[in-house]
Design a protein around this motif. Structure first.
Motif, PDB file in Angstrom:
ATOM      1  N   VAL A   1      48.668  45.043  54.911  1.00 37.76           N
ATOM      2  CA  VAL A   1      47.972  44.144  53.981  1.00 37.76           C
ATOM      3  C   VAL A   1      48.016  44.793  52.598  1.00 37.76           C
ATOM      4  N   PRO A   2      49.028  44.451  51.795  1.00 38.32           N
ATOM      5  CA  PRO A   2      49.117  45.080  50.475  1.00 38.32           C
ATOM      6  C   PRO A   2      47.956  44.654  49.583  1.00 38.32           C
ATOM      7  N   ALA A   3      47.485  45.587  48.757  1.00 41.30           N
ATOM      8  CA  ALA A   3      46.413  45.259  47.811  1.00 41.30           C
ATOM      9  C   ALA A   3      46.970  44.385  46.700  1.00 41.30           C
ATOM     10  N   SER A   4      46.091  43.600  46.083  1.00 40.31           N
ATOM     11  CA  SER A   4      46.513  42.733  44.979  1.00 40.31           C
ATOM     12  C   SER A   4      47.074  43.604  43.853  1.00 40.31           C
ATOM     13  N   ARG A   5      47.871  42.999  43.009  1.00 36.73           N
ATOM     14  CA  ARG A   5      48.596  43.696  41.960  1.00 36.73           C
ATOM     15  C   ARG A   5      47.689  44.562  41.086  1.00 36.73           C
ATOM     16  N   THR A   6      46.483  44.078  40.816  1.00 34.42           N
ATOM     17  CA  THR A   6      45.616  44.768  39.857  1.00 34.42           C
ATOM     18  C   THR A   6      44.491  45.577  40.524  1.00 34.42           C
ATOM     19  N   TYR A   7      44.509  45.666  41.870  1.00 35.29           N
ATOM     20  CA  TYR A   7      43.376  46.286  42.570  1.00 35.29           C
ATOM     21  C   TYR A   7      43.060  47.689  42.063  1.00 35.29           C
ATOM     22  N   VAL A   8      44.080  48.536  41.908  1.00 39.58           N
ATOM     23  CA  VAL A   8      43.800  49.918  41.498  1.00 39.58           C
ATOM     24  C   VAL A   8      43.815  50.113  39.983  1.00 39.58           C
ATOM     25  N   ASP A   9      44.357  49.148  39.244  1.00 36.39           N
ATOM     26  CA  ASP A   9      44.385  49.236  37.774  1.00 36.39           C
ATOM     27  C   ASP A   9      42.981  49.335  37.205  1.00 36.39           C
ATOM     28  N   LEU A  10      42.728  50.323  36.380  1.00 34.81           N
ATOM     29  CA  LEU A  10      41.426  50.370  35.712  1.00 34.81           C
ATOM     30  C   LEU A  10      41.445  49.471  34.481  1.00 34.81           C
ATOM     31  N   ASP A  11      42.638  49.113  34.050  1.00 32.66           N
ATOM     32  CA  ASP A  11      42.787  48.259  32.879  1.00 32.66           C
ATOM     33  C   ASP A  11      43.557  47.013  33.329  1.00 32.66           C
ATOM     34  N   PHE A  12      42.871  46.147  34.047  1.00 30.70           N
ATOM     35  CA  PHE A  12      43.550  45.027  34.727  1.00 30.70           C
ATOM     36  C   PHE A  12      43.543  43.744  33.901  1.00 30.70           C
TER      37      PHE A  12
ATOM     38  N   ALA B   1      35.344  46.315  35.013  1.00 32.41           N
ATOM     39  CA  ALA B   1      36.237  47.396  34.590  1.00 32.41           C
ATOM     40  C   ALA B   1      35.442  48.685  34.366  1.00 32.41           C
ATOM     41  N   ARG B   2      34.234  48.539  33.795  1.00 30.65           N
ATOM     42  CA  ARG B   2      33.407  49.719  33.554  1.00 30.65           C
ATOM     43  C   ARG B   2      32.943  50.356  34.862  1.00 30.65           C
ATOM     44  N   VAL B   3      32.491  49.519  35.799  1.00 34.12           N
ATOM     45  CA  VAL B   3      31.983  50.049  37.076  1.00 34.12           C
ATOM     46  C   VAL B   3      33.123  50.653  37.894  1.00 34.12           C
ATOM     47  N   LYS B   4      34.250  49.963  37.870  1.00 37.63           N
ATOM     48  CA  LYS B   4      35.421  50.408  38.632  1.00 37.63           C
ATOM     49  C   LYS B   4      35.968  51.749  38.127  1.00 37.63           C
ATOM     50  N   SER B   5      35.696  52.089  36.868  1.00 33.47           N
ATOM     51  CA  SER B   5      36.189  53.346  36.293  1.00 33.47           C
ATOM     52  C   SER B   5      35.360  54.557  36.715  1.00 33.47           C
ATOM     53  N   ARG B   6      34.246  54.318  37.386  1.00 32.42           N
ATOM     54  CA  ARG B   6      33.372  55.451  37.749  1.00 32.42           C
ATOM     55  C   ARG B   6      34.021  56.273  38.868  1.00 32.42           C
ATOM     56  N   PRO B   7      33.813  57.586  38.829  1.00 33.93           N
ATOM     57  CA  PRO B   7      34.392  58.438  39.880  1.00 33.93           C
ATOM     58  C   PRO B   7      33.986  58.003  41.294  1.00 33.93           C
ATOM     59  N   SER B   8      32.797  57.440  41.449  1.00 34.44           N
ATOM     60  CA  SER B   8      32.355  57.024  42.793  1.00 34.44           C
ATOM     61  C   SER B   8      33.265  55.943  43.377  1.00 34.44           C
ATOM     62  N   PHE B   9      34.018  55.262  42.514  1.00 32.96           N
ATOM     63  CA  PHE B   9      34.882  54.166  42.969  1.00 32.96           C
ATOM     64  C   PHE B   9      36.226  54.655  43.512  1.00 32.96           C
ATOM     65  N   ARG B  10      36.638  55.865  43.088  1.00 31.12           N
ATOM     66  CA  ARG B  10      37.988  56.322  43.408  1.00 31.12           C
ATOM     67  C   ARG B  10      38.351  56.283  44.885  1.00 31.12           C
ATOM     68  N   PRO B  11      37.470  56.796  45.761  1.00 28.95           N
ATOM     69  CA  PRO B  11      37.868  56.786  47.183  1.00 28.95           C
ATOM     70  C   PRO B  11      38.183  55.379  47.699  1.00 28.95           C
ATOM     71  N   LEU B  12      37.439  54.376  47.248  1.00 31.62           N
ATOM     72  CA  LEU B  12      37.702  53.002  47.702  1.00 31.62           C
ATOM     73  C   LEU B  12      39.093  52.541  47.261  1.00 31.62           C
ATOM     74  N   LEU B  13      39.410  52.821  45.999  1.00 29.16           N
ATOM     75  CA  LEU B  13      40.667  52.304  45.444  1.00 29.16           C
ATOM     76  C   LEU B  13      41.899  52.966  46.063  1.00 29.16           C
ATOM     77  N   SER B  14      41.711  54.147  46.642  1.00 22.79           N
ATOM     78  CA  SER B  14      42.862  54.879  47.170  1.00 22.79           C
ATOM     79  C   SER B  14      43.162  54.558  48.626  1.00 22.79           C
ATOM     80  N   GLU B  15      42.322  53.727  49.253  1.00 15.85           N
ATOM     81  CA  GLU B  15      42.541  53.407  50.670  1.00 15.85           C
ATOM     82  C   GLU B  15      43.232  52.065  50.813  1.00 15.85           C
ATOM     83  N   TRP B  16      44.395  52.100  51.401  1.00  7.56           N
ATOM     84  CA  TRP B  16      45.137  50.858  51.611  1.00  7.56           C
ATOM     85  C   TRP B  16      45.245  50.573  53.095  1.00  7.56           C
ATOM     86  N   LEU B  17      45.275  49.306  53.428  1.00  6.68           N
ATOM     87  CA  LEU B  17      45.377  48.913  54.835  1.00  6.68           C
ATOM     88  C   LEU B  17      46.840  48.583  55.142  1.00  6.68           C
TER      89      LEU B  17
END
Lengths: 230, 230
Positions: A219-230, A200-216
């Motif tokens: 193939v839907p992302a898992s329910r908690t993929y983009v949640d920072l508080d999962f 959760a700490r690593v995922k909250s870093r700004p460097s992570f944002r571009p990854l979390l915003s890309e969807w295929l």
């Protein structure tokens, strides 16, 4: 300016994107489907694998570990307290050990089989190995994820970050591989609170944002993929 | 004084022995049969793989690539003109690229399957995967050796050593993997004169002697294994 030949689900490419993000370096992304063995790409990287980083005045730089060393050698000292590779010999051994653990062992045992079966095979032609996912391969890889998660949890309980007090390449490598399979819902976070809190700490870093915003698409992302508080 | 946990046929262990030999550093060898998953060894290296280098005052150092970086950081500058890792950024990328080529790609495609089928399986119990060698695996690996040999030949024709003008870790990695399977007679030297001439030069170095003098009971070395003029 850097150009990264990558695939959105290649865990090693995700690692490099996180590292460049932490360094604050801009990059242009080129999606490469390595199974097509495109000739122009093989000329740049005879090994035929992603990631491959190119920049003016340098030969092309292949592979997560080699790119990490290159970035540290060329930009590490500018980072001061936020350097991703420590400066003492013993700490460097530990960061490299854990980078290899995730980029090689976790990749082979967990992230690569899961991503190959669930994602790459959709895009591969039959002669390239495409087709339906192999359920026995997925089952074995998911079992491996559990023991790796326990190891991450153990490290996270004994240290602030995986390799020591500070965020290093070790954290980015682990988080990159986990993020690719977390998209697919293949990480049983409920089994390890310490691993989950660290992620959760690593995922909250700004460097992570571009990854979390890309969807295929498809193939839907898992329910908690983009949640920072999962 | 260093202690190396190794196996005589582990190509990565051979690489480390060659490197320590070039540095003129003494070492004690401990043979480890990784498939037995000895608890004392797993405590030192949770990944359970050889090589593992230990020395006083340092955490154990696992893996060929990590040991190579460690030796360069601690002893590289003393080597002056004989340093195994160059000093410019672009040359370092090329040495690391080729180290990874042999330690990962050649290992996976050629040296590991050949050594596993022909050597390790003799010592493994049935539940550890022991038994008769799989001829289809051997056939595929031998086909891969041929294209790798052609790549080595191409590099050796365009450069003095594989990564450039000087002997580097790239040469030691390639030679280490080749030496393990050359013992088994699995290198078709006749197919590439340039690769053969390069290997003859590396094989003549004093650091190579200990490897060439070790024979495995019951598995005779190929006719030309110890010949410096093969």
């Amino acid at each position: 300016m850097f150009t990264l030949f990558h695939h959105p689900f290649c865990p090693h490419s995700r690692f490099v994107r996180l590292a460049l993000g932490e360094y604050g370096l801009d990059l242009k992304l080129v999606e490469e489907r390595v199974w097509e063995r495109r000739e122009g790409f093989l000329t740049l990287n005879p090994a035929g694998t992603t990631p491959l980083l190119t920049t003016e005045g340098m030969p092309a730089i292949p592979g997560a570990g080699i790119i990490a060393e290159y970035l540290d050698e060329t930009h590490g000292t500018e980072m001061n307290g936020r350097r991703l590779m420590p400066t003492t010999v013993a700490e460097r051994v530990e960061v490299r050990r854990l980078m290899a653990w995730f980029n090689e062992k976790f990749f082979e045992e967990a992230s690569n089989p899961l991503v190959t079966e669930r994602i790459y095979k959709r895009f591969m032609s039959e002669e390239n190995g495409g087709g339906a996912p192999a359920t026995d391969v997925i089952r074995a890889a998911k079992a491996n994820v559990r023991y790796h998660l326990a190891y991450i949890g153990w490290l996270a309980q004994t240290r602030n970050y995986l390799a020591g007090d500070q965020l290093t390449y070790a954290d980015l490598a682990a988080a990159a591989h986990l993020s690719a399979i977390d998209y697919l819902g293949d990480v049983p976070w409920i089994e390890d609170e310490a691993a989950k809190a660290w992620y959760a700490r690593v995922k909250s870093r700004p460097s992570f944002r571009p990854l979390l915003s890309e969807w295929l698409a498809g193939v839907p992302a898992s329910r908690t993929y983009v949640d920072l508080d999962f």
